[in-house]
Enzyme design. Structure first.
Site, PDB file in Angstrom:
ATOM      1  N   LYS A  23      67.319  80.658  61.428  1.00  0.00           N
ATOM      2  CA  LYS A  23      68.391  80.016  60.671  1.00  0.00           C
ATOM      3  C   LYS A  23      69.425  81.055  60.230  1.00  0.00           C
ATOM      4  CE  LYS A  23      66.877  76.597  58.202  1.00  0.00           C
ATOM      5  NZ  LYS A  23      66.025  76.078  57.124  1.00  0.00           N
ATOM      6  N   ARG A  93      66.925  78.559  51.292  1.00  0.00           N
ATOM      7  CA  ARG A  93      66.357  77.951  52.497  1.00  0.00           C
ATOM      8  C   ARG A  93      65.483  78.932  53.238  1.00  0.00           C
ATOM      9  NH1 ARG A  93      71.571  76.304  55.840  1.00  0.00           N
ATOM     10  NH2 ARG A  93      70.130  74.754  56.695  1.00  0.00           N
ATOM     11  N   GLY A 102      60.071  71.152  58.903  1.00  0.00           N
ATOM     12  CA  GLY A 102      59.303  70.510  57.847  1.00  0.00           C
ATOM     13  C   GLY A 102      58.195  71.359  57.267  1.00  0.00           C
ATOM     14  N   MET A 104      58.552  74.578  55.840  1.00  0.00           N
ATOM     15  CA  MET A 104      58.931  75.359  54.679  1.00  0.00           C
ATOM     16  C   MET A 104      59.834  74.502  53.796  1.00  0.00           C
ATOM     17  SD  MET A 104      57.363  77.955  55.419  1.00  0.00           S
ATOM     18  CE  MET A 104      57.249  79.469  56.276  1.00  0.00           C
ATOM     19  N   ARG A 337      70.708  75.354  65.997  1.00  0.00           N
ATOM     20  CA  ARG A 337      69.587  75.994  66.703  1.00  0.00           C
ATOM     21  C   ARG A 337      69.420  75.289  68.035  1.00  0.00           C
ATOM     22  NH1 ARG A 337      65.231  73.430  62.595  1.00  0.00           N
ATOM     23  NH2 ARG A 337      65.406  71.290  63.292  1.00  0.00           N
ATOM     24  N   HIS A 455      60.890  62.648  59.988  1.00  0.00           N
ATOM     25  CA  HIS A 455      59.799  63.608  60.156  1.00  0.00           C
ATOM     26  C   HIS A 455      58.891  63.208  61.310  1.00  0.00           C
ATOM     27  CE1 HIS A 455      55.733  65.197  59.341  1.00  0.00           C
ATOM     28  NE2 HIS A 455      56.428  66.301  59.108  1.00  0.00           N
ATOM     29  N   ARG A 561      32.140  73.823  90.687  1.00  0.00           N
ATOM     30  CA  ARG A 561      30.786  73.913  90.131  1.00  0.00           C
ATOM     31  C   ARG A 561      29.892  72.967  90.890  1.00  0.00           C
ATOM     32  NH1 ARG A 561      34.462  72.747  86.431  1.00  0.00           N
ATOM     33  NH2 ARG A 561      34.983  74.214  84.757  1.00  0.00           N
ATOM     34  N   ARG A 617      30.789  77.862  93.509  1.00  0.00           N
ATOM     35  CA  ARG A 617      29.844  78.632  92.704  1.00  0.00           C
ATOM     36  C   ARG A 617      28.441  78.050  92.829  1.00  0.00           C
ATOM     37  NH1 ARG A 617      30.173  78.535  86.296  1.00  0.00           N
ATOM     38  NH2 ARG A 617      29.331  76.466  86.674  1.00  0.00           N
ATOM     39  N   GLU A 746      31.242  87.721  84.061  1.00  0.00           N
ATOM     40  CA  GLU A 746      31.142  86.960  82.810  1.00  0.00           C
ATOM     41  C   GLU A 746      30.115  87.554  81.863  1.00  0.00           C
ATOM     42  OE1 GLU A 746      30.010  82.951  83.855  1.00  0.00           O
ATOM     43  OE2 GLU A 746      28.855  83.648  85.560  1.00  0.00           O
ATOM     44  N   SER A 765      35.706  86.858  90.068  1.00  0.00           N
ATOM     45  CA  SER A 765      36.415  85.814  89.345  1.00  0.00           C
ATOM     46  C   SER A 765      35.958  85.903  87.897  1.00  0.00           C
ATOM     47  CB  SER A 765      36.080  84.443  89.937  1.00  0.00           C
ATOM     48  OG  SER A 765      36.725  83.447  89.179  1.00  0.00           O
ATOM     49  N   GLY A 767      34.951  84.830  84.635  1.00  0.00           N
ATOM     50  CA  GLY A 767      34.508  83.612  83.943  1.00  0.00           C
ATOM     51  C   GLY A 767      34.670  83.866  82.463  1.00  0.00           C
ATOM     52  N   THR A 768      35.890  83.648  81.985  1.00  0.00           N
ATOM     53  CA  THR A 768      36.196  84.119  80.625  1.00  0.00           C
ATOM     54  C   THR A 768      35.590  83.241  79.528  1.00  0.00           C
ATOM     55  OG1 THR A 768      38.341  83.087  80.938  1.00  0.00           O
ATOM     56  CG2 THR A 768      38.238  85.471  81.126  1.00  0.00           C
ATOM     57  N   ASP A 770      32.252  82.350  79.438  1.00  0.00           N
ATOM     58  CA  ASP A 770      31.035  83.085  79.121  1.00  0.00           C
ATOM     59  C   ASP A 770      31.348  84.513  78.682  1.00  0.00           C
ATOM     60  OD1 ASP A 770      28.427  81.900  79.143  1.00  0.00           O
ATOM     61  OD2 ASP A 770      28.853  81.261  81.193  1.00  0.00           O
ATOM     62  N   CYS A 832      38.788  82.106  86.197  1.00  0.00           N
ATOM     63  CA  CYS A 832      38.475  80.679  86.300  1.00  0.00           C
ATOM     64  C   CYS A 832      38.019  80.091  84.973  1.00  0.00           C
ATOM     65  CB  CYS A 832      37.442  80.415  87.386  1.00  0.00           C
ATOM     66  SG  CYS A 832      35.855  81.179  87.057  1.00  0.00           S
ATOM     67  N   TYR A 852      45.151  85.544  91.234  1.00  0.00           N
ATOM     68  CA  TYR A 852      45.369  84.135  90.934  1.00  0.00           C
ATOM     69  C   TYR A 852      44.738  83.753  89.605  1.00  0.00           C
ATOM     70  CZ  TYR A 852      40.517  83.273  92.313  1.00  0.00           C
ATOM     71  OH  TYR A 852      39.156  83.300  92.381  1.00  0.00           O
TER      72      TYR A 852
HETATM   73  P1  ADP Z   1      64.958  72.532  57.129  1.00  0.00           P
HETATM   74  O1  ADP Z   1      64.647  73.789  57.824  1.00  0.00           O
HETATM   75  O2  ADP Z   1      63.763  71.791  56.652  1.00  0.00           O
HETATM   76  O3  ADP Z   1      65.932  71.707  57.875  1.00  0.00           O
HETATM   77  P2  ADP Z   1      67.148  73.420  55.556  1.00  0.00           P
HETATM   78  O4  ADP Z   1      67.115  74.693  54.810  1.00  0.00           O
HETATM   79  O5  ADP Z   1      67.896  73.420  56.828  1.00  0.00           O
HETATM   80  O6  ADP Z   1      65.665  72.945  55.770  1.00  0.00           O
HETATM   81  O7  ADP Z   1      67.799  72.407  54.546  1.00  0.00           O
HETATM   82  C1  ADP Z   1      67.364  71.164  54.120  1.00  0.00           C
HETATM   83  C2  ADP Z   1      68.565  70.257  53.980  1.00  0.00           C
HETATM   84  O8  ADP Z   1      69.484  70.760  53.026  1.00  0.00           O
HETATM   85  C3  ADP Z   1      69.348  70.126  55.264  1.00  0.00           C
HETATM   86  O9  ADP Z   1      69.777  68.814  55.406  1.00  0.00           O
HETATM   87  C4  ADP Z   1      70.514  71.063  55.054  1.00  0.00           C
HETATM   88  O10 ADP Z   1      71.623  70.704  55.808  1.00  0.00           O
HETATM   89  C5  ADP Z   1      70.762  70.925  53.577  1.00  0.00           C
HETATM   90  N1  ADP Z   1      71.390  72.122  53.033  1.00  0.00           N
HETATM   91  C6  ADP Z   1      70.895  73.365  53.056  1.00  0.00           C
HETATM   92  N2  ADP Z   1      71.743  74.250  52.512  1.00  0.00           N
HETATM   93  C7  ADP Z   1      72.826  73.556  52.128  1.00  0.00           C
HETATM   94  C8  ADP Z   1      74.062  73.931  51.512  1.00  0.00           C
HETATM   95  N3  ADP Z   1      74.348  75.180  51.215  1.00  0.00           N
HETATM   96  N4  ADP Z   1      74.942  72.941  51.271  1.00  0.00           N
HETATM   97  C9  ADP Z   1      74.664  71.663  51.596  1.00  0.00           C
HETATM   98  N5  ADP Z   1      73.520  71.252  52.163  1.00  0.00           N
HETATM   99  C10 ADP Z   1      72.601  72.195  52.435  1.00  0.00           C
HETATM  100 MG    MG Z   2      67.535  72.425  58.619  1.00  0.00          MG
HETATM  101 MG    MG Z   3      62.852  70.821  55.034  1.00  0.00          MG
END
Ligand code: ADP
Ligand code: MG
Ligand code: MG
Length: 876
Positions: A23, A93, A102, A104, A337, A455, A561, A617, A746, A765, A767-768, A770, A832, A852
């Site tokens: 990010k 963030r 989802g 962190m 990304r 999600h 086998r 074998r 093996e 060959s 046999g990872t 065993d 194998c 192989y």
């Molecule tokens: P995740 O990796 O779970 O997507 P993010 O850090 O990208 O978490 O952010 C969670 C939400 O908050 C996203 O919708 C993002 O666009 C929004 N967000 C993060 N930073 C800002 C910011 N500086 N201003 C407005 N929205 C933000």
């Molecule tokens: Mg995000």
């Molecule tokens: Mg999030």
């Protein structure tokens, strides 16, 4: 100079992913190419590692550096942290090197307190916005930093909405939100025991620490293990000034992909929500509008956004997944990304990008995750039955594939049912990161709420699991584990079928049919074959599996086998007779019954492989696996053998071993009963001679593999039996057919003495399975019981039976290759074990110079692609 732990966005770039996380590196890159990014800074992954080294504390030096950058940020934005005139509000963030959706947690609007919010409300003339920011901040901060739990806050919001007679968050007034903020703070105090922090600096350090800490939460650990992300990487933290999408109707926030992540179609795809902030779009609180409608609402921002999409794709040469916010009609980019996509979309996008001249064939091969191919190879619904089955509902086609299973309502149930071998479909109101293990265990996921970027949808696509989301027609009763759809009530345990490619939901179980490799899949595999050096064989014991593997591109059989063939109902009596024989003559008589059956099996397999190499074998498992346990079977065997039941029971008892895995098995059987090896040799050689005669254009070279060798003399002895038998038959047939005799490596002793063994072997060959078992000293059947504790304590990060332990077992493999080739330069080398289909293990095999890898049929394409990626990486 001491290490630099903090970078302004303007100091970084896309190549600094290791240090700044994905990010952070991309925020820097977008800043560099002049896109509208709210400015801020990134605290490096090294600071995270340091945090753990310092006993989970942010050192005073790093804290000071962070505050120094807050000052820089104040200079850039003209706003001040905690200031009443012009307050700086930031988001905090997380951002690891590899995206972990989802996993962190993010905190928005940090920097607010009671004084600041009052001034903000007054000065902006928009008190609703100010209080909305504040209540969100308290909510997220409490949840993330103090782990108070979202649930209580959501309950408070629901109560407030009910009291006001409204259904949507946006309908709550400034007063309502102010009241809520008060309630939230009270909630915080009652749970934590102290007042909600008012000092922005304290808030910031708490938030940064929470992000570091979240690197080690259980969800993150599971995700990392599934995705081969090392614990040692750590996460970066991004501190960014806020863009506000919640200031009114000329504001909003959205997520979009430059191409369709489900199909790969080259068309902007996404969702948008007005007067909203952060994760409102993905959380499913309100139903967002498709991105195309944004054109009508915000023509200028939308036009600008389209330009940005174009620019970013051409810059990264890949499909982008972006987050953005519109504040008073102005566009801000918050994230980009390389977008997650379904396996089918990944192939289409790779091919399209090659055709568009954006990337080379090699880059196309390198950009596909080999593990994702798995789902494409798996069955789809039988189209005929599908047509006749009534559709009971339909919703968003969130992640493709066919799923059919029994209904369960909780992630825990999904896991528990799957563990006892049931196929399940997980039905939820919506999913959250806590559900991840249950989602993994399910054949498919059905949710009542949530859009294409919810999600459930995102995670399911990542896992390649079928998902249908946002089925609002479901009347859910989670409490009583039932729901109503299409006029019918469904209970836990009822069958349900989902089509993740169409979004259709079917009552009952629909049979599935096998998939095939064609179109874009075939094209990418063709490129992979062009660039790989490793050959890819398959582990197959039947003509059916062999044929299946051929369609997936197997270039031979690396492990056939023979014992599986003995378990057949019409064969097991003969093998039992052999085991219970007293004399060599009796044994040979029993073996003579088995010989034509084995020969027939081998002919079938040779035919299916059309002249490609096949390694067979010899008998491997301990004999007690074949003897009867049921009284009736024992009686029958006694009658067949002309023995008493007591005598048979005594023989069976005599086969008992304390440690069968290290007992009388493998070549030890052939040393005790050479007639078994002789019979198997006759079956192999005669089958090969027959098939050769039928197909003069094929060059049959049977490969005989002696298992579990630990000492060269063992191999030499069994080999002498094989050679004597084989040479005689070949001579009698007047043929000049060649054949190979090799061994599995093996047992650690075999690896250690590989130079000796190679003098007697045409091939090794590995046999990872065993070899791993014997090297670690724990069995794969028992390791499950304690490996979880090892993962929790970070002693092992992966199951060594799934992913080759390159440090230990790998060292043995490497050593055996070198020693073996020293005394036998023509030695063929292969693997194998299960590892032959694991991408990182395949890469190891490439580097180690094996000829192989051999894996189960469905993993052949994975291995082909992984082998190509290893070769491409190697050449760089
Ligand atoms: P995740 O990796 O779970 O997507 P993010 O850090 O990208 O978490 O952010 C969670 C939400 O908050 C996203 O919708 C993002 O666009 C929004 N967000 C993060 N930073 C800002 C910011 N500086 N201003 C407005 N929205 C933000
Ligand atoms: Mg995000
Ligand atoms: Mg999030």
């Amino acid at each position: 100079m001491s290490k630099k732990y903090v970078y302004l966005f303007s100091e970084g770039n896309a190549n600094m992913r290791e240090l700044l996380g994905g990010k952070g590196a991309n925020l820097a890159e977008m800043t560099n190419i002049g896109l509208p990014v709210p400015q801020g800074f990134t605290i490096t992954t090294e600071a995270c590692t340091q945090y753990y080294e310092d006993g989970r504390k942010i050192s005073p030096e790093i804290q000071a550096e962070i505050m120094e950058y807050i000052t820089k940020m104040e200079g850039i934005t003209g706003k001040k942290f905690g200031d009443l005139e012009n307050p700086l509000l930031v988001s905090v963030r997380s951002g690891a090197r590899a995206s972990m959706p989802g996993m962190m947690d993010t905190i928005l609007n940090l920097g607010l307190n009671e004084d600041v919010v009052e001034v903000m409300a007054k000065k902006s003339g928009n008190p609703r916005w100010a209080w909305d920011c504040y209540r969100r901040f308290i909510q997220m901060y409490s949840d993330v930093v103090m782990e108070v739990g979202k649930k209580y806050f959501e309950q408070l919001i629901d109560q407030m909405k009910e009291a006001r007679g409204v259904t949507q968050d946006v309908e709550l007034t400034a007063e309502d939100l102010k009241e809520l903020a008060g309630q939230f703070k009270a909630e915080y105090k009652s749970k934590i025991g102290t007042d909600f922090p008012t000092d922005p600096k304290e808030q910031l350090m708490g938030a940064v620490q929470a992000v570091f800490r979240s690197w080690d939460n259980p969800r993150a650990n599971v995700y990392r293990r599934d995705n081969d992300i090392p614990y040692s990487w750590g996460t970066a933290v991004n501190v960014q000034s806020m863009a506000f999408g919640n200031m009114g109707d000329d504001c909003g926030t959205g997520v979009a992909f430059t191409r369709n992540p489900a199909t790969g179609e080259k068309k902007l795809f996404g969702e948008f929500l007005t007067n909203a902030q952060g994760e409102d779009v993905v959380a499913g609180v309100r139903t967002p509008m498709p991105i195309s409608q944004m054109a009508e609402k915000f023509p200028e921002a939308f036009a600008q956004f389209q330009n940005v999409c174009h620019l970013l794709e051409n810059h990264y040469h890949d499909m982008q997944d972006m987050e953005f916010t519109v504040e008073n009609g102005r566009l801000y980019m918050l994230q980009t990304r390389n977008g997650k996509r379904t396996p089918a979309a990944a192939l289409k996008i790779a091919c399209d990008l090659v055709d568009e001249g954006q990337i080379s064939e090699k880059q196309a091969v390198a950009m596909i995750d080999p593990r994702s191919l798995d789902t494409l190879l798996h069955p789809q619904f039988d189209a005929e039955v599908l047509k006749k089955t009534p559709v009971i509902g339909s919703a968003l086609a969130a992640s493709p594939g066919a799923a059919c299973g029994k209904i369960v309502f909780t992630a825990d149930d999904a896991k528990a049912w799957a563990e006892r071998g049931e196929k399940v479909v997980l039905v939820r109101l919506e999913t959250s990161p806590e559900d991840i293990e249950g989602m993994k265990a399910a054949q498919g996921i059905l949710t009542v709420r949530g859009g294409m970027t919810s999600h459930a949808a995102v995670v399911a696509r990542g896992m390649g699991t079928c998902c249908v989301s946002g089925c609002g027609a479901i009347k859910m009763d989670e409490e009583n584990k039932c729901f109503e759809l299409g006029g019918k009530v469904f209970h836990e345990g009822d069958w349900l079928s989902l089509d993740g490619s169409t979004g259709k939901i079917y009552d009952g179980a629909i049979p599935t049919v096998d998939a095939s490799i064609g179109g874009e899949f075939g094209r990418v595999m063709g490129w992979a074959d062009k660039y790989r050096r490793l050959k890819v064989r398959t582990n197959a014991d039947t003509p059916h599996d062999a044929a299946q593997a051929r369609t997936f591109g197997a270039e031979g059989i690396g492990l056939c086998r023979t014992e599986h063939m003995f378990f057949d109902e019409d064969r097991i009596p003969a093998i039992r007779e052999m085991i219970c024989s007293d004399t060599v003559e009796q044994r040979e008589k029993a073996l003579a019954k088995l010989e034509p059956m084995q020969q027939g099996d081998f002919e079938g397999i040779y035919e299916a492989m059309e002249g490609l190499p096949v390694t067979i074998r010899f008998l491997d498992p301990p004999l007690h696996e074949f003897v009867p346990t049921e009284e009736a079977d024992i009686e029958k065997l006694a009658a067949d053998m002309g023995k008493t039941v007591t005598e048979i029971k005594a023989i069976i008892a005599g086969l008992h071993e304390f440690n069968p895995m290290m007992g009388h098995r493998g070549c030890r059987l052939a040393v005790t009963y050479p007639e078994i090896a002789a019979m198997q040799t006759r079956a192999v050689i005669k089958a090969a001679l027959n098939v050769q005669a039928k197909h003069p254009d094929w060059t049959m070279v049977p490969e005989i593999m002696i298992p579990l060798v630990g000492e060269v003399k063992e191999l030499k002895y069994v080999k002498s039996v094989v050679v004597e038998t084989a040479d005689k038959l070949i001579k009698e047939a007047g043929s000049d057919m060649k054949y190979l005799v090799g061994t599995m490596i093996e047992i650690p002793r075999a690896a250690l003495t590989a130079d000796e063994i190679a003098k007697q072997a045409d091939f090794f060959s590995f046999g990872t399975n065993d070899l791993t078992q014997m090297t670690f000293g724990f069995s794969r059947d028992d390791a499950g019981k304690f490996l979880d504790a090892y993962y929790d304590r970070k002693i092992y990060e992966n199951d060594p039976f799934a992913k080759l332990d390159q440090t230990g077992v790998g060292r043995l493999v490497d050593m055996a290759c070198k020693l073996g080739r020293k005394t036998n330069p023509d030695l063929h080398l292969g693997i194998c074990g299960e590892h032959g289909g694991d991408p990182s293990s395949v890469e190891f095999c490439h580097r180690t110079g094996l000829d192989y890898v051999s894996c189960s049929p469905f993993r052949v394409p994975i291995a082909r692609l992984a082998a190509a990626q290893a070769a491409i990486k190697d050449a760089q």
